[in-house]
Design an enzyme around this catalytic site. Structure first.
Site, short mmCIF file in Angstrom:
data_model
loop_
_atom_site.label_atom_id
_atom_site.label_comp_id
_atom_site.label_asym_id
_atom_site.label_seq_id
_atom_site.Cartn_x
_atom_site.Cartn_y
_atom_site.Cartn_z
N HIS A 1 55.74 -9.65 -23.48
CA HIS A 1 54.64 -9.28 -24.39
C HIS A 1 54.55 -7.76 -24.53
O HIS A 1 54.59 -7.04 -23.53
CB HIS A 1 53.32 -9.83 -23.86
CG HIS A 1 53.29 -11.32 -23.75
ND1 HIS A 1 53.03 -12.13 -24.83
CD2 HIS A 1 53.52 -12.14 -22.69
CE1 HIS A 1 53.08 -13.40 -24.44
NE2 HIS A 1 53.38 -13.43 -23.15
N GLU B 1 49.14 -10.64 -31.35
CA GLU B 1 48.88 -11.08 -29.97
C GLU B 1 48.48 -9.91 -29.08
O GLU B 1 48.91 -8.78 -29.29
CB GLU B 1 50.10 -11.80 -29.40
CG GLU B 1 51.29 -10.90 -29.11
CD GLU B 1 51.69 -10.94 -27.64
OE1 GLU B 1 50.79 -11.09 -26.77
OE2 GLU B 1 52.90 -10.79 -27.35
#
Lengths: 557, 557
Positions: free
Chosen positions: B370, B195
């Site tokens: 993240h 990601e």
């Protein structure tokens, strides 16, 4: 006006609890002086609206008292409303040379230039406007030629800062008049109105010069073309781009109407120095060595039709972004514009460009024009006002600005956090907030000023979300029977090919609605329409979870 | 499929060049495994659309090959499309215990739970799905129970990271399986999908624990109530709020449907520890000493109908913000939501609250889930893949992720920056990007999935900007004469009372249009409609600079 003749009144018609459409006024006895006349861009909820300007009902009702519109500087949120204002009120406009240049561009576009009295002033000017004497002081901001204003009234002095920061090393050497401000403060300030944009940010605003250093570095490193997007009116930044291009032996092209217009004004009036032969036409770019070209363009806020967006989508006749080109976004996205800007950055990367973007504190390619907390405290300290009205900001900014004022000695209770339309009356040195005058948003939509109101916007909202369905029913005047099948037209509701069954059932429901009523001997059109709206609306919501606008039209023949 | 039977194929149906609607797939021979099935919230240009989900045409065409939908974690951009997906394809869903809890909430709401096969897995599970063996590894993220996935295929191993950061001190002690990741890397990774959300941000993501420290400090200082708004699914943050409330002797109330639902799932399944008697019902708040209450609520993204917005506009039956209360926004606004959030902060200040807001790095009340650049480099280093496909991000993020991969040793040319629908085929360890499968946005509007297309949206856009004008004309079949005056209905165009003259002229133009054609012996309805649209449209644009949708309806009787 239910006040004595010798009352000093201060109010805002725009700029409070918002960023945009700044308009303030100082009134003493029978003299009103207006400060700025800005526009505000609508957010996405105001469907179809082009611009928002202040409601000027009060000024229209008191037009005989208006002596002047003084404009502090040439940003859209201070001048954008002027053309619409002038259509209602022909008032002389006072502004500095550069500000007047931008106002003139606007008035030419609106064909209002011939009938408007424009008066050029500078920071040394002194005006006598009715019983109010007006003087000025110079401030630093992200556009040249900015003014703060002092209103000398029999009741006391009122200071309006305009937009400012303290840049001690301004690129154009237009230094802030700190000594003059100190003298104004020494003489006594009854009321200070000071801008609050960055009242939430700690520290002191960085000088514009750091942008020049980073710009030069980026130009040195760049391999292909260099494309810089910034606000056209930030002439100091444009000058630093010119200087960096000059040092690295690049010619400069301008893309975007407002860039071309504003830079022309800046050169013409001596605010921007560009050596002869340095500018090239946009159509020359393709023929030149990329390493010898820099491009200044509009569109740093992601505006979809501006030059940068068109460059990014490879949709500009005169210029193409090539792999290896450097694109510099020398601006911060204004809240609401982030998505548009991100989309452009993505497209630029896809074209192979090196993109310099992100917050100014990371890239060094942007600094704010509005003072941070230490700038605001310095202004408050210099002016040491008795009363303080924080202006030009959303509520939280005004709130923080009040705390700053108290921290440097403004007495608790002497700060007024007002709303647009609130009037501060001052008599015998005592300020009170008691009255309200009309205020609000006036919408500009196409040619119309104020003709689009909430009901029209509500309709647009419903239409925008679920579309509409027009149902035409023809009824015979004699026997009150339907002459033919109802005629149904939908737009923005469902994809027509998918919806045959749905619309058949709608037709059935329409006929049933009318028959039911007629059997009950009800023949009023309104009742029929209501009945159709209800039964069709319920059916469509159940089937689709959508609520299109349903418009039954009954034709009697 | 025009490939050999022993081809390994990898593709995305969503999640590339966007944040949202993540859906990826690994196919080997006749086995397809789907990873995630997310939704995406529409921006304001998609008028009336509720949700965007991936186009699953390819999966529908190959439904016999689909072995499983594996869900990495329970965020909306990974599970939001599931109910719509299940209506077309009944596929067994594999997910961890907490993720399944959130999926079950969704399926109950959509009444799909009875017919869906849900399989609970954990990071130790090993699945045999056709010819593909699947194993897992645990990662840290802003929601519990996250998985990375390893697909063991005859062609080689494919790793999908899910969403992750490296939090070495996770609040819930669900440590990242770093040793397992190292072992996976040692065994050899043919393709890594990782990601890219924070690939633009330098450094290492801070640990969630710092939020706990700041939360506790704010609770200590708070005088009245403490109101915290955050994502309900961030159970670790919720736990830290619970802990801070416990330490400062406050009871906890929950406001907002998703907060109540998700916290219930978290408590039930053992992911959140709340002492008995600590929770109070919302309706108790008003009766309690403000210093003994904390409130956890939804709405940190400025959603206008969520709990925080309603609290801020003093519009919540059970609870009121009082002067001196502390409100903590423990979340960063997602791009596009800034204005809504600012508006709420303003309202909170107006109510007299102390508001803790701003970027997480300033307030310490939010950290990202993240991984930043160093986290991403660590993952790439552990996995040392032959081929790399950056996923889950807009183009500029994928671009930066590629540079990171190259910086830690992935060979230049071995990174594939794909688009949704691009297929990477791998045969004999050689990867190529040659084919495309259908992909795109499917719009959910009310009950409809995919029935709103561009033409409907285009109509909505026109309606939203300038409204519309329906013109009904009744014509006698026999003599082709108009039976009566045209009937004109406008909505969203101009304020009706202001527009008498305008509509009179429209009527005149309509009659003229029809007469002109009839005199020229043209009687086709379409020609008449076109003529009316043109002449009325031109007139209205000239008068108003607006372009309403003009809908002529001709009734022949």
């Amino acid at each position: 006006m239910k006040t004595n003749d010798d009352t000093l009144s201060i109010f805002a018609l725009g700029g409070i609890n918002e960023i945009g459409k700044n308009m303030y006024a100082v009134q003493y006895s029978n003299d009103i002086i207006i400060i700025d006349c800005g526009g505000k861009f609508p957010d996405e909820s105001l469907l179809g609206i082009d611009l928002i300007i202040p409601d000027i009902t009060y000024l229209e009702e008191n037009k005989d008292k208006i002596r002047a519109l003084i404009v502090t500087h040439g940003h859209e949120d201070h001048i954008g409303g002027i053309p619409y204002f002038l259509r209602k009120l022909n008032v002389p406009i006072y502004a500095t040379r550069f500000t007047l240049g931008l106002i003139e561009l606007k008035l030419e576009e609106h064909r209002l230039i011939r009938d408007t009295k424009l008066v050029q002033i500078d920071s040394d000017s002194i005006l006598e406007l009715g019983d109010i004497k007006v003087s000025f002081f110079r401030t630093s901001h992200s556009i040249p030629d900015c003014l703060g204003i002092v209103f000398h009234t029999p009741e006391g002095n009122v200071v309006h800062t305009g937009d400012f920061k303290f840049d001690l090393t301004p690129v154009n050497k237009q230094y802030s008049d700190i000594h003059k401000m100190a003298e104004i403060g020494r003489q006594g300030v009854l009321v200070l109105l000071s801008e609050s944009t960055n009242a939430e940010r700690t520290g002191l605003t960085p000088t514009e010069r750091i942008v020049g250093d980073h710009m030069e570095e980026a130009f040195m490193k760049a391999q292909g073309k260099v494309i810089i997007s910034t606000f056209a009116s930030n002439v100091n930044r444009v000058q630093q781009v010119v200087d960096a291009a000059l040092k690295t032996n690049r010619k400069l092209a301008l893309l975007g109407r407002s860039m071309v217009n504003v830079v022309s004004v800046a050169i013409e009036r001596g605010y921007l120095k560009v050596p002869d032969g340095m500018m090239v036409e946009a159509r020359e770019i393709g023929k030149m060595d990329p390493e010898r070209v820099a491009i200044l363009c509009t569109g740093s806020q992601g505006e979809p039709l501006a030059a940068l967006a068109r460059l990014a989508s490879a949709n500009y006749r005169d210029a193409a972004i090539l792999p290896g080109d450097t694109v510099i976004l020398a601006a911060s996205p204004i809240p609401g514009n982030e998505r548009g800007v991100s989309h452009i950055i993505d497209n630029l990367f896809q074209l192979g460009a090196k993109v310099i973007y992100g917050s100014g504190s990371t890239t060094g390619m942007h600094v704010s024009g509005h003072g941070y907390q230490e700038d605001l405290k310095l202004m408050l300290t210099l002016m040491k006002p008795t009363y303080f009205i924080p202006i030009h900001g959303e509520f939280r900014m005004l709130h923080h600005h009040r705390l700053l004022a108290e921290s440097v000695g403004v007495e608790k209770g002497n700060t007024f956090i007002i709303k647009n339309g609130d009037v501060i009356d001052i008599e015998n040195s005592l300020a009170r907030q008691t009255r309200k005058i009309p205020s609000g948003d006036t919408y500009v939509d196409g040619m119309g000023i104020g003709d689009v109101r909430d009901i029209v916007l509500r309709d647009r909202k419903q239409l925008s979300e679920d579309g509409m369905l027009v149902i035409v029913i023809t009824i015979n005047k004699m026997d009150r029977k339907m002459v033919s099948e109802p005629d149904t037209i939908s737009r923005g509701f469902v994809y027509a090919r998918d919806s045959d069954d749905l619309l058949k059932e709608v037709n059935r429901l329409v006929k049933k609605s009318i028959n039911d009523l007629q059997e009950a001997n009800v023949h009023q059109w309104n009742a029929m329409k209501q009945n159709i709206k209800k039964s069709v609306g319920q059916y469509l919501y159940k089937q689709t979870k959508r609520k299109p606008m349903i418009l039954p039209v009954i034709i009697e023949i």
